[in-house]
Enzyme design. Structure first.
Site, short mmCIF file in Angstrom:
data_model
loop_
_atom_site.label_atom_id
_atom_site.label_comp_id
_atom_site.label_asym_id
_atom_site.label_seq_id
_atom_site.Cartn_x
_atom_site.Cartn_y
_atom_site.Cartn_z
CD GLU A 7 4.50 60.51 70.90
OE1 GLU A 7 4.49 60.27 69.65
OE2 GLU A 7 5.43 60.79 71.61
NE ARG A 18 -11.87 71.21 67.51
CZ ARG A 18 -13.54 70.77 67.81
NH1 ARG A 18 -14.58 71.28 67.35
NH2 ARG A 18 -13.42 69.99 68.99
CG ASN A 60 8.36 65.51 72.97
OD1 ASN A 60 8.87 66.18 71.84
ND2 ASN A 60 8.99 65.92 74.14
NE ARG A 96 5.59 67.67 75.44
CZ ARG A 96 4.89 66.75 75.05
NH1 ARG A 96 3.71 67.08 74.31
NH2 ARG A 96 5.29 65.51 74.93
#
Length: 269
Positions: free
Chosen positions: A3, A121, A162, A258
């Site tokens: 992450e 983006r 997550n 996920r």
């Protein structure tokens, strides 16, 4: 997949080890060889991260863009440099250390304009001082998509994975299937501020801890978490186990390929 805090931590380490000096760059594996040859001996200006993307900036407006993906790793070791082990995509050798990159999804040489295109983006990153949370809220507040899915969409919010997704929703008692447009501005601001604080702590300690002091093992007498990811968490990877707050069972289901974790008792509408 690492992450955002992991990439910001790497950027800080590489800034300290390599910035301000010429470095040797090679590609023992060969897949980055032509680009490495252009960088070899160049001044390493700085390292920075945006979400799950790492950027090494060199003199001459040359930038290496790295996305670790699911399997990529960067390892830093003191000199002298050893023989490469495994498939080393890129090796950077500085004054005191060398760093080996293995298994990334992306390792490419870009121009500043191409870097800008990559960053355009991406949604705002809670760990960046130039982040604009209003950009994320503008999309979330109009969306019928669940907040659980929106938090993982890197075009909406950058760097959250997550673990942070599951934990921040639990910490604020938010049902994960709440539509973005039903979240409310006040709750969104609390979520953003909490993510910024939790992820900044992750950069410092190198792991994800989300449990408040009053719920830690030393406060409650429960056993510490045993998991390869480390860190104390409320619901992530705790399906079937008792919630640390209410004692009811933590549940999980698949959302966009996920695993989503939450407590149906603590996270009610």
């Amino acid at each position: 997949m690492p992450e955002g805090h992991t990439l910001h931590r790497l950027a800080g380490v590489h800034q300290e080890l390599f910035a301000g000096a010429a470095v040797r760059v090679s590609s023992p594996q060969g897949r980055f060889a032509s680009s490495a040859a252009l960088l070899d001996g160049a001044l390493f200006e700085r390292a920075e991260a945006h979400g799950k993307h790492l950027f090494h900036r060199y003199a001459g407006d040359r930038v290496v863009h790295v996305h670790l993906g699911l399997y990529g790793t960067f390892t830093e070791t003191e000199l002298p440099a050893s023989e490469p082990r495994g498939q080393v995509r890129m090796r950077v050798v500085g004054r005191t250390h060398f760093a080996d990159l293995r298994g990334p999804t992306r390792c490419e040489l870009l121009t500043p304009d191409e870097v800008t295109a990559v960053r355009d983006r991406l949604g705002p990153d809670p760990l960046r001082t130039d982040a604009e949370p209003e950009r994320a809220w503008a999309r979330i507040s109009k969306s019928r998509t669940s907040i659980a899915a929106l938090l993982m969409d890197q075009k909406v919010l950058s760097g959250v994975g997550n673990v942070y997704r599951a934990e921040v929703l639990f910490r604020h008692g938010i049902p994960p299937m709440t539509a973005g447009r039903d979240l409310g501005r006040e709750r969104w601001e609390l979520v953003w501020d909490d993510l910024a604080a939790l992820m900044a702590d992750g950069v410092k300690v190198g792991r994800i801890d989300t449990v408040r002091p009053e719920h830690l093992p030393e406060a409650t007498g429960r056993a510490p978490r045993q998991d390869r990811h480390g860190g104390e968490v409320y619901v992530y990877r705790r399906a079937g186990m008792p919630c640390l707050i209410c004692g009811d069972e933590v549940v999980t289901e698949d959302l966009a390929a996920r695993n989503l974790y939450w407590c149906p008792t603590c996270q009610t509408a």
